[in-house]
Design a protein around this motif. Structure first.
Motif, PDB file in Angstrom:
ATOM      1  N   GLU A 460      -8.382   3.106   3.265  1.00 48.95           N
ATOM      2  CA  GLU A 460      -9.162   1.978   3.778  1.00 48.95           C
ATOM      3  C   GLU A 460      -8.537   0.650   3.347  1.00 48.95           C
ATOM      4  O   GLU A 460      -8.507  -0.309   4.118  1.00 48.95           O
ATOM      5  CB  GLU A 460     -10.610   2.054   3.299  1.00 48.95           C
ATOM      6  N   LYS A 461      -8.034   0.595   2.119  1.00 44.79           N
ATOM      7  CA  LYS A 461      -7.333  -0.616   1.682  1.00 44.79           C
ATOM      8  C   LYS A 461      -6.127  -0.889   2.588  1.00 44.79           C
ATOM      9  O   LYS A 461      -5.848  -2.035   2.945  1.00 44.79           O
ATOM     10  CB  LYS A 461      -6.852  -0.462   0.233  1.00 44.79           C
ATOM     11  N   GLY A 462      -5.420   0.175   2.950  1.00 46.13           N
ATOM     12  CA  GLY A 462      -4.282   0.041   3.846  1.00 46.13           C
ATOM     13  C   GLY A 462      -4.693  -0.484   5.210  1.00 46.13           C
ATOM     14  O   GLY A 462      -4.049  -1.384   5.767  1.00 46.13           O
ATOM     15  N   ARG A 463      -5.791   0.065   5.754  1.00 43.44           N
ATOM     16  CA  ARG A 463      -6.279  -0.395   7.066  1.00 43.44           C
ATOM     17  C   ARG A 463      -6.645  -1.873   7.016  1.00 43.44           C
ATOM     18  O   ARG A 463      -6.310  -2.647   7.921  1.00 43.44           O
ATOM     19  CB  ARG A 463      -7.484   0.444   7.506  1.00 43.44           C
ATOM     20  N   ASP A 464      -7.347  -2.280   5.960  1.00 39.04           N
ATOM     21  CA  ASP A 464      -7.776  -3.680   5.857  1.00 39.04           C
ATOM     22  C   ASP A 464      -6.602  -4.623   5.610  1.00 39.04           C
ATOM     23  O   ASP A 464      -6.616  -5.774   6.065  1.00 39.04           O
ATOM     24  CB  ASP A 464      -8.829  -3.833   4.749  1.00 39.04           C
TER      25      ASP A 464
END
Length: 650
Positions: A460-464
């Motif tokens: 999720e950190k990567g997506r954001d």
């Protein structure tokens, strides 16, 4: 000799089991080191303009014409050279036109085949015979190799080659052979392709560009901010999904999603017609000059407004969730006075051009309605489960990165974030500070986590972070103090539309800045450069793409028609061959049909950036470094055979 080295040499001995085989390979590799350096082709900011991109790829930014000039010099007229170049670019289409005008096609085939063979010989001269053989089209591999190879054992060479060509024509295979030779020339004229970002958005054919790149023989890609946006959408980041759809609507390119990628937009269309049925959506007209029927244009504007409001809601929620991004000032829906029709930006209040927002609750402006949430969920599902889109994104991951160091050149799309004094700016990424190369490296790692991380929190950190890279003032791919999307839609005051560039762009002319960046990225060598995309060069205002005396080259391709009124040209591409660097300035591309029927090319001018006195060889390249390491290993293997450490496998 240490155990690990012995084990490595034992593995090598499986490939080269005898002294003779190891010696032969050393001789081969040493010979390759002395061949001329292969031609590199740099292209940037294609922005979905497939036809123009395809043409530049076919002509190698003038490389094909240069080969024709080298082969035929003054023995061929300029018009005949243009015709031959067009035949190489578009063999099938050109021959269809020739057949309507030419009375003696057999003679035309004969002349064209001879001409193409000579150009083929020239383009193949800097490669090993093995490499050329691998590039040969299967159906004509033997014939082309015979025609290109000098045969010392034949008494009447001319008669031999003439008989081959006569047979090709007499059995009705001339056209297929001409196509094969033309494609071989296109393949050999450029050894390696660099794409410096922004394949996506604005133009109508990014999916076609990606299809073409999938089959390209050798390339790397430096991600642009628009590519990152599409990667975020493909990874399921909802703000990125909404932004991709909005930009497609803004430029009249929803066909890319529906027809190019098979993404169903009916839920969005149904929602838009329900909530914006009687709204003229005047602020949401398409950009560009597409001719649309009134009903289609009206539908596009309503969908455009609907997804824009959804985007602003999603971004507001993201910024509240990711306070560490430091972009709370870009959440503007709670700054609107919905009764007065105004918005507060900092200490100023501005009247809005449109204040009809039937889905916004002024008390909770970032909350999606049930219907909006359903639209978002269905769009995210469609993006994440689109096989073709995911395949294209895997190509970006496999061949791409935020930067590349290649043959002493540093390649990137945007900028290196700098402070006002020119020092590297420290940027916070999930609680840690990074600057310069370290910033690029950590962002690159998070991009990949968005697709492959097993830990869901890291994923999720990567997506954001993909959305952060797309629009943050601290992003090296955006490089401006704000993305003024809201202001450009809703405010007439032009001063609110201004996006102030990072100090990087003011330091481009300072050689100390260029040297500091090159040293930060550990780029060595006497002939080192920064090759940069992202910002169009304003040719009509006298701006030069060559900065710092040639140390920095800005090659925003200017392919996007939206920019061409500002720049005056269709931008620049770069060729780096064994003799030096050539910047090619391009005229706007009209159409493929014009390029064929009128034999119009889009190369308007060439600027010699750097020319070497002694031709560069493979030995001076990154490939040369690897080959020399391989030679050193093979020499150790020979030594191991000769001193009895390893036995030959006879």
């Amino acid at each position: 000799m240490e155990a690990m080295k012995v084990k490595y040499l034992e593995k090598m001995s499986e490939l080269y089991p005898t002294i003779a085989k190891a010696s032969t390979e050393i001789i081969n590799l040493q010979a390759i080191l002395n061949l001329p350096k292969g031609t590199e082709h740099y292209i940037s900011d294609i922005h979905g303009e497939y036809e123009a991109f395809s043409h530049v790829l076919k002509n190698g930014s003038g490389s094909v014409r240069r080969k024709i000039d080298q082969v035929f010099g003054h023995t061929m007229s300029q018009q005949d050279k243009k015709s031959l170049a067009t035949l190489i670019y578009y063999p099938k289409e050109k021959m269809a036109l020739v057949k309507k005008q030419e009375k003696d096609m057999e003679e035309w085939y004969k002349i064209s085949l001879y001409q193409l063979i000579e150009v083929c010989k020239k383009t193949a001269s800097k490669y090993t015979r093995s490499k050329v053989r691998k590039a040969l089209p299967e159906d004509f591999a033997y014939v082309i190799e015979e025609l290109m190879t000098e045969r010392g054992d034949i008494t009447d060479k001319e008669s031999y080659y003439e008989q081959i060509i006569h047979t090709i024509i007499s059995i009705g295979r001339a056209e297929e052979c001409i196509i094969a030779l033309s494609e071989l020339i296109q393949r050999l004229v450029v050894d390696h392709l660099h794409i410096l970002g922004d394949i996506y958005d604005r133009g109508p054919g990014p999916h076609q560009i990606m299809d073409k790149l999938e089959g390209y023989h050798s390339l790397d890609i430096q991600w642009g901010n628009h590519d990152i946006l599409w990667m975020g959408a493909a990874a399921g980041q909802s703000s990125c999904v909404a932004t991709v759809v909005r930009i497609c609507a803004r430029y009249g390119n929803l066909d890319i999603l529906e027809e190019g990628y098979g993404i169903n937009l009916l839920p969005l269309a149904t929602f838009a017609m329900t909530y914006y049925k009687d709204d003229p959506c005047a602020c949401f007209k398409m950009k560009g000059h597409q001719e649309r029927n009134p009903a289609e244009q009206e539908m596009n504007q309503k969908m455009h407004k609907a997804i824009t409001v959804i985007q602003f809601k999603l971004e507001g929620k993201l910024l509240m969730r990711r306070k560490e991004f430091g972009m709370a000032d870009r959440a503007l829906l709670d700054e609107i006075d919905y009764t007065e029709g105004t918005v507060r930006l900092g200490y100023q209040t501005y009247p809005m051009l449109d204040c009809f927002f039937p889905t916004i609750d002024p008390e909770n402006p970032y909350e999606l309605t049930r219907e909006e949430q359903e639209v978002v969920d269905r769009l995210v599902f469609a993006f994440v489960n689109c096989e073709k889109l995911q395949r294209h994104m895997q190509l970006l991951l496999k061949k791409g990165s935020l930067y590349k160091i290649y043959n002493h050149n540093l390649l990137y799309h945007g900028c290196i974030p700098l402070n006002e004094d020119g020092s590297f700016k420290e940027i916070q990424v999930y609680g840690k500070s990074y600057k310069g190369k370290a910033l690029y490296d950590v962002l690159d790692s998070y991009v990949r986590k968005a697709f492959v991380a097993v830990n869901e929190e890291e994923r999720e950190k990567g997506r954001d972070i993909l959305w952060f890279i797309w629009s943050s003032p601290n992003s090296p791919l955006f490089g401006k103090n704000k993305m003024a999307t809201f202001e450009r839609y809703f405010l007439e005051a032009k001063e609110t539309h201004e996006e102030k560039k990072n100090p990087y762009y003011y330091f481009l002319e300072k050689e100390e800045t260029a040297n500091r960046i090159l040293e930060e990225f550990q780029v060595t060598g006497d002939c080192r450069h920064i090759v940069n995309g992202h910002v169009p060069v304003h040719h009509t205002e006298g701006e030069s793409p060559i900065k710092c005396g040639g140390k920095i080259l800005v090659i925003d391709g200017g392919f996007s028609r939206a920019y061409q009124k500002e720049t005056g040209i269709a931008g620049y591409t770069l060729i780096y061959n064994s003799w030096g660097m050539i910047l090619a300035a391009h005229e706007p591309f009209t159409s493929t049909s014009d390029a064929i029927s009128k034999e119009s090319d889009i190369l308007s001018d060439s600027i010699l950036v750097k020319r070497v006195i002694q031709r560069k060889t493979v030995e001076e390249t990154d490939t040369g470094v690897k080959l020399k390491e391989r030679i050193a290993d093979l020499q150790e293997l020979l030594e191991a055979y000769r001193n009895g450490l390893l036995m030959e496998r006879l």
